[in-house]
Design a protein around this motif. Structure first.
Motif, PDB file in Angstrom:
ATOM      1  N   ARG A 143      40.884  49.570  32.561  1.00 24.79           N
ATOM      2  CA  ARG A 143      41.067  49.125  33.941  1.00 24.79           C
ATOM      3  C   ARG A 143      41.294  47.619  33.972  1.00 24.79           C
ATOM      4  O   ARG A 143      40.603  46.854  33.282  1.00 24.79           O
ATOM      5  CB  ARG A 143      39.845  49.503  34.776  1.00 24.79           C
ATOM      6  CG  ARG A 143      40.011  49.200  36.279  1.00 24.79           C
ATOM      7  CD  ARG A 143      38.875  49.814  37.085  1.00 24.79           C
ATOM      8  NE  ARG A 143      38.916  49.436  38.493  1.00 24.79           N
ATOM      9  CZ  ARG A 143      39.677  50.018  39.406  1.00 24.79           C
ATOM     10  NH1 ARG A 143      40.459  51.023  39.048  1.00 24.79           N
ATOM     11  NH2 ARG A 143      39.658  49.621  40.670  1.00 24.79           N
ATOM     12  N   THR A 144      42.237  47.180  34.797  1.00 23.45           N
ATOM     13  CA  THR A 144      42.623  45.772  34.806  1.00 23.45           C
ATOM     14  C   THR A 144      41.739  44.899  35.685  1.00 23.45           C
ATOM     15  O   THR A 144      41.654  43.691  35.479  1.00 23.45           O
ATOM     16  CB  THR A 144      44.082  45.620  35.271  1.00 23.45           C
ATOM     17  OG1 THR A 144      44.235  46.216  36.567  1.00 23.45           O
ATOM     18  CG2 THR A 144      45.029  46.297  34.288  1.00 23.45           C
ATOM     19  N   GLN A 145      41.078  45.488  36.694  1.00 25.09           N
ATOM     20  CA  GLN A 145      40.188  44.707  37.560  1.00 25.09           C
ATOM     21  C   GLN A 145      38.781  44.662  36.974  1.00 25.09           C
ATOM     22  O   GLN A 145      38.315  45.632  36.378  1.00 25.09           O
ATOM     23  CB  GLN A 145      40.120  45.341  38.950  1.00 25.09           C
ATOM     24  CG  GLN A 145      41.421  45.319  39.725  1.00 25.09           C
ATOM     25  CD  GLN A 145      41.298  46.103  41.014  1.00 25.09           C
ATOM     26  OE1 GLN A 145      41.610  47.290  41.073  1.00 25.09           O
ATOM     27  NE2 GLN A 145      40.834  45.432  42.065  1.00 25.09           N
ATOM     28  N   ASN A 146      38.113  43.526  37.172  1.00 26.80           N
ATOM     29  CA  ASN A 146      36.715  43.412  36.722  1.00 26.80           C
ATOM     30  C   ASN A 146      35.778  43.826  37.850  1.00 26.80           C
ATOM     31  O   ASN A 146      35.032  43.012  38.399  1.00 26.80           O
ATOM     32  CB  ASN A 146      36.423  41.985  36.264  1.00 26.80           C
ATOM     33  CG  ASN A 146      37.142  41.629  34.988  1.00 26.80           C
ATOM     34  OD1 ASN A 146      37.352  42.480  34.131  1.00 26.80           O
ATOM     35  ND2 ASN A 146      37.545  40.378  34.855  1.00 26.80           N
ATOM     36  N   ASP A 147      35.799  45.098  38.182  1.00 30.26           N
ATOM     37  CA  ASP A 147      34.996  45.613  39.287  1.00 30.26           C
ATOM     38  C   ASP A 147      34.020  46.667  38.794  1.00 30.26           C
ATOM     39  O   ASP A 147      33.843  46.849  37.581  1.00 30.26           O
ATOM     40  CB  ASP A 147      35.894  46.167  40.400  1.00 30.26           C
ATOM     41  CG  ASP A 147      36.830  47.275  39.904  1.00 30.26           C
ATOM     42  OD1 ASP A 147      36.682  47.736  38.753  1.00 30.26           O
ATOM     43  OD2 ASP A 147      37.723  47.679  40.675  1.00 30.26           O
TER      44      ASP A 147
END
Length: 254
Positions: A214-218
Protein backbone atom coordinates in the motif's frame (compact mmCIF):
# COMPACT_ATOMS: atom_id res chain seq x y z
CA UNK A 1 15.70 -12.49 -1.12
CA UNK A 2 13.38 -15.29 -0.16
CA UNK A 3 11.37 -15.15 3.06
CA UNK A 4 14.01 -16.88 5.19
CA UNK A 5 16.78 -14.64 3.84
CA UNK A 6 14.68 -11.52 4.41
CA UNK A 7 13.94 -12.53 8.00
CA UNK A 8 17.63 -13.19 8.62
CA UNK A 9 18.52 -9.80 7.12
CA UNK A 10 15.91 -7.93 9.17
CA UNK A 11 16.90 -9.77 12.35
CA UNK A 12 20.51 -8.71 11.76
CA UNK A 13 19.58 -5.07 11.10
CA UNK A 14 17.22 -4.97 14.09
CA UNK A 15 20.03 -6.16 16.33
CA UNK A 16 22.42 -3.63 14.77
CA UNK A 17 20.22 -0.60 15.38
CA UNK A 18 18.67 -1.71 18.67
CA UNK A 19 21.73 -0.27 20.32
CA UNK A 20 22.24 2.26 23.14
CA UNK A 21 24.74 4.09 20.92
CA UNK A 22 21.81 5.50 18.95
CA UNK A 23 19.91 6.84 21.98
CA UNK A 24 21.63 10.22 21.96
CA UNK A 25 20.41 10.96 18.42
CA UNK A 26 16.83 9.85 19.04
CA UNK A 27 13.88 11.34 20.97
CA UNK A 28 13.97 8.29 23.24
CA UNK A 29 16.88 10.04 24.97
CA UNK A 30 14.30 12.23 26.76
CA UNK A 31 12.73 9.49 28.93
CA UNK A 32 16.19 7.96 29.37
CA UNK A 33 17.04 10.99 31.50
CA UNK A 34 14.72 9.72 34.25
CA UNK A 35 14.55 6.73 36.57
CA UNK A 36 11.07 7.00 38.16
CA UNK A 37 8.40 5.09 36.23
CA UNK A 38 5.95 7.97 36.04
CA UNK A 39 8.67 10.40 34.94
CA UNK A 40 9.72 7.98 32.19
CA UNK A 41 6.22 7.48 30.85
CA UNK A 42 5.16 11.15 31.00
CA UNK A 43 8.38 12.42 29.42
CA UNK A 44 8.21 9.64 26.85
CA UNK A 45 4.61 10.42 26.01
CA UNK A 46 5.32 14.12 25.55
CA UNK A 47 8.45 13.50 23.49
CA UNK A 48 6.62 11.00 21.28
CA UNK A 49 3.71 13.42 20.82
CA UNK A 50 5.94 15.97 19.09
CA UNK A 51 8.08 13.40 17.25
CA UNK A 52 7.70 14.61 13.70
CA UNK A 53 10.18 16.58 11.64
CA UNK A 54 13.89 17.03 12.30
CA UNK A 55 15.04 14.83 15.17
CA UNK A 56 17.38 17.48 16.59
CA UNK A 57 14.46 19.92 16.73
CA UNK A 58 12.27 17.27 18.37
CA UNK A 59 14.89 16.67 21.07
CA UNK A 60 15.35 20.42 21.64
CA UNK A 61 11.60 20.99 21.94
CA UNK A 62 11.14 18.03 24.28
CA UNK A 63 14.04 19.29 26.39
CA UNK A 64 12.26 22.65 26.59
CA UNK A 65 9.16 20.84 27.86
CA UNK A 66 11.16 19.11 30.57
CA UNK A 67 12.80 22.39 31.60
CA UNK A 68 9.39 24.06 31.92
CA UNK A 69 8.35 21.20 34.19
CA UNK A 70 11.42 21.58 36.39
CA UNK A 71 12.78 18.31 35.01
CA UNK A 72 10.35 16.51 37.33
CA UNK A 73 7.45 15.81 34.96
CA UNK A 74 5.31 13.63 37.23
CA UNK A 75 5.67 15.95 40.22
CA UNK A 76 4.85 18.95 38.04
CA UNK A 77 1.79 17.28 36.50
CA UNK A 78 0.43 16.33 39.90
CA UNK A 79 1.24 19.51 41.83
CA UNK A 80 1.07 22.38 39.32
CA UNK A 81 -1.77 24.78 40.02
CA UNK A 82 -3.83 26.46 37.32
CA UNK A 83 -1.70 29.55 37.92
CA UNK A 84 1.52 27.56 37.37
CA UNK A 85 0.15 26.08 34.17
CA UNK A 86 -1.08 29.45 32.92
CA UNK A 87 2.41 30.85 33.41
CA UNK A 88 3.90 28.36 30.94
CA UNK A 89 4.97 30.26 27.86
CA UNK A 90 6.96 29.90 24.64
CA UNK A 91 6.49 26.19 24.12
CA UNK A 92 6.11 25.70 20.39
CA UNK A 93 7.04 22.77 18.19
CA UNK A 94 5.63 23.15 14.71
CA UNK A 95 1.84 23.07 15.24
CA UNK A 96 2.10 22.02 18.90
CA UNK A 97 1.90 25.26 20.87
CA UNK A 98 1.75 26.57 24.42
CA UNK A 99 -2.02 26.07 24.73
CA UNK A 100 -1.65 22.46 23.63
CA UNK A 101 1.09 21.86 26.20
CA UNK A 102 -0.98 23.43 28.97
CA UNK A 103 -3.89 21.15 28.13
CA UNK A 104 -1.67 18.06 27.98
CA UNK A 105 -0.51 18.75 31.53
CA UNK A 106 -4.10 19.07 32.75
CA UNK A 107 -5.18 15.93 30.92
CA UNK A 108 -2.25 13.94 32.28
CA UNK A 109 -3.18 15.02 35.80
CA UNK A 110 -6.72 13.80 35.19
CA UNK A 111 -5.37 10.50 33.87
CA UNK A 112 -3.20 9.93 36.95
CA UNK A 113 -5.83 11.02 39.46
CA UNK A 114 -8.98 9.56 37.89
CA UNK A 115 -7.68 6.65 35.79
CA UNK A 116 -4.65 5.31 37.66
CA UNK A 117 -2.15 6.47 35.06
CA UNK A 118 -1.22 5.97 31.43
CA UNK A 119 -0.42 2.28 31.68
CA UNK A 120 -3.78 1.54 33.23
CA UNK A 121 -5.69 3.20 30.41
CA UNK A 122 -3.87 1.38 27.63
CA UNK A 123 -4.13 -1.89 29.55
CA UNK A 124 -7.79 -1.72 30.51
CA UNK A 125 -9.79 0.48 28.13
CA UNK A 126 -10.61 -2.12 25.47
CA UNK A 127 -9.64 -5.79 25.72
CA UNK A 128 -7.70 -7.17 22.78
CA UNK A 129 -6.77 -5.19 19.69
CA UNK A 130 -4.31 -2.42 20.52
CA UNK A 131 -5.50 0.01 17.86
CA UNK A 132 -8.94 0.02 19.50
CA UNK A 133 -7.26 0.82 22.81
CA UNK A 134 -5.46 3.77 21.23
CA UNK A 135 -8.77 5.10 19.97
CA UNK A 136 -10.30 4.63 23.43
CA UNK A 137 -7.30 6.39 24.98
CA UNK A 138 -7.95 9.46 22.85
CA UNK A 139 -11.51 9.66 24.20
CA UNK A 140 -10.22 9.54 27.77
CA UNK A 141 -7.50 12.07 27.04
CA UNK A 142 -10.04 14.63 25.85
CA UNK A 143 -12.77 13.93 28.39
CA UNK A 144 -11.99 17.21 30.16
CA UNK A 145 -12.61 20.64 28.62
CA UNK A 146 -10.31 21.30 25.68
CA UNK A 147 -9.82 23.30 22.52
CA UNK A 148 -10.81 21.42 19.39
CA UNK A 149 -7.50 22.25 17.72
CA UNK A 150 -5.59 20.25 20.33
CA UNK A 151 -7.31 16.97 19.40
CA UNK A 152 -5.17 16.69 16.26
CA UNK A 153 -2.14 15.89 18.39
CA UNK A 154 -3.55 12.50 19.43
CA UNK A 155 -4.33 10.30 16.44
CA UNK A 156 -7.21 7.85 16.11
CA UNK A 157 -6.47 4.60 14.26
CA UNK A 158 -10.18 3.90 13.91
CA UNK A 159 -10.34 7.00 11.73
CA UNK A 160 -7.61 5.75 9.43
CA UNK A 161 -4.43 7.03 11.07
CA UNK A 162 -1.35 4.82 11.41
CA UNK A 163 -0.88 6.46 14.86
CA UNK A 164 2.87 6.40 14.43
CA UNK A 165 3.75 8.46 17.49
CA UNK A 166 1.57 6.54 19.96
CA UNK A 167 2.74 3.20 18.57
CA UNK A 168 6.32 4.40 19.05
CA UNK A 169 5.58 5.44 22.63
CA UNK A 170 4.03 2.02 23.31
CA UNK A 171 7.12 0.32 21.92
CA UNK A 172 9.27 2.34 24.31
CA UNK A 173 7.14 1.44 27.32
CA UNK A 174 6.34 -2.22 26.61
CA UNK A 175 9.34 -3.87 24.92
CA UNK A 176 12.02 -5.37 27.16
CA UNK A 177 14.98 -7.14 25.59
CA UNK A 178 17.98 -6.27 27.78
CA UNK A 179 19.47 -4.06 25.02
CA UNK A 180 18.97 -0.87 27.04
CA UNK A 181 16.94 1.07 24.46
CA UNK A 182 13.27 0.28 25.10
CA UNK A 183 12.20 0.41 28.75
CA UNK A 184 9.76 -2.48 29.22
CA UNK A 185 8.29 -0.87 32.35
CA UNK A 186 4.70 -1.66 31.37
CA UNK A 187 4.07 -5.28 32.31
CA UNK A 188 0.41 -5.62 31.31
CA UNK A 189 0.89 -5.26 27.56
CA UNK A 190 2.79 -7.95 25.66
CA UNK A 191 5.13 -6.93 22.83
CA UNK A 192 3.09 -9.26 20.60
CA UNK A 193 0.20 -6.79 20.84
CA UNK A 194 2.19 -3.84 19.51
CA UNK A 195 2.29 -2.34 16.03
CA UNK A 196 5.24 -0.90 14.15
CA UNK A 197 5.51 2.91 14.20
CA UNK A 198 4.83 3.52 10.51
CA UNK A 199 6.30 6.70 9.04
CA UNK A 200 7.89 7.86 5.78
CA UNK A 201 11.20 6.09 6.48
CA UNK A 202 9.87 2.75 7.67
CA UNK A 203 7.14 2.74 5.04
CA UNK A 204 9.52 3.39 2.15
CA UNK A 205 11.98 0.74 3.33
CA UNK A 206 9.17 -1.78 3.83
CA UNK A 207 7.98 -1.17 0.26
CA UNK A 208 11.52 -1.55 -1.10
CA UNK A 209 11.83 -4.87 0.73
CA UNK A 210 8.44 -6.02 -0.59
CA UNK A 211 6.72 -6.42 2.79
CA UNK A 212 4.33 -3.49 2.21
CA UNK A 213 2.41 -2.79 -0.97
CA UNK A 214 0.00 0.00 0.00
CA UNK A 215 1.33 3.42 -0.97
CA UNK A 216 -0.30 5.48 1.82
CA UNK A 217 1.07 5.42 5.36
CA UNK A 218 -2.33 4.91 6.94
CA UNK A 219 -4.05 2.36 9.16
CA UNK A 220 -4.60 -0.09 6.29
CA UNK A 221 -0.90 0.06 5.49
CA UNK A 222 -0.09 -0.51 9.16
CA UNK A 223 -2.27 -3.61 9.23
CA UNK A 224 -0.52 -4.91 6.12
CA UNK A 225 2.91 -4.23 7.58
CA UNK A 226 1.92 -5.77 10.92
CA UNK A 227 0.90 -8.97 9.14
CA UNK A 228 4.28 -9.15 7.39
CA UNK A 229 6.30 -8.46 10.55
CA UNK A 230 4.29 -10.90 12.66
CA UNK A 231 5.15 -13.52 10.06
CA UNK A 232 8.81 -13.01 10.95
CA UNK A 233 8.33 -12.85 14.74
CA UNK A 234 4.83 -13.08 16.21
CA UNK A 235 6.08 -12.58 19.78
CA UNK A 236 7.97 -9.34 19.10
CA UNK A 237 7.07 -7.89 15.68
CA UNK A 238 7.96 -4.29 16.50
CA UNK A 239 11.64 -5.10 17.00
CA UNK A 240 11.78 -4.69 13.23
CA UNK A 241 11.09 -0.99 13.66
CA UNK A 242 14.79 -0.69 14.47
CA UNK A 243 15.69 -2.31 11.15
CA UNK A 244 13.25 -0.34 9.00
CA UNK A 245 14.09 2.99 10.62
CA UNK A 246 17.83 2.36 10.61
CA UNK A 247 17.89 1.29 6.98
CA UNK A 248 15.96 4.41 6.01
CA UNK A 249 17.66 7.04 8.16
CA UNK A 250 21.23 5.77 8.45
CA UNK A 251 21.64 3.78 5.23
CA UNK A 252 19.47 5.87 2.94
CA UNK A 253 17.30 3.06 1.60
CA UNK A 254 14.16 4.46 -0.02
Amino acid sequence: MNVEELKEYLDFKSDQYNNPNFIDSDPIQIPHRFSIKEDIEISGFLAATIAWGNRKMIINSATRMMDLMGNSPYDFVMSATDHHIACIDKMVHRTFNTDDFRFFIKSLKNIYTAHNGLESIFSNTVPGEMQQRISAFKKVFFEIDHQQRTTKHISDPLKGSSSKRINMFLRWMCRKDQKGVDFGIWKNIAPAELSCPLDVHSGNVARTLGILKRTQNDQKALQELDTSLRGFDSADPVKYDFALFGLGVFEGIK
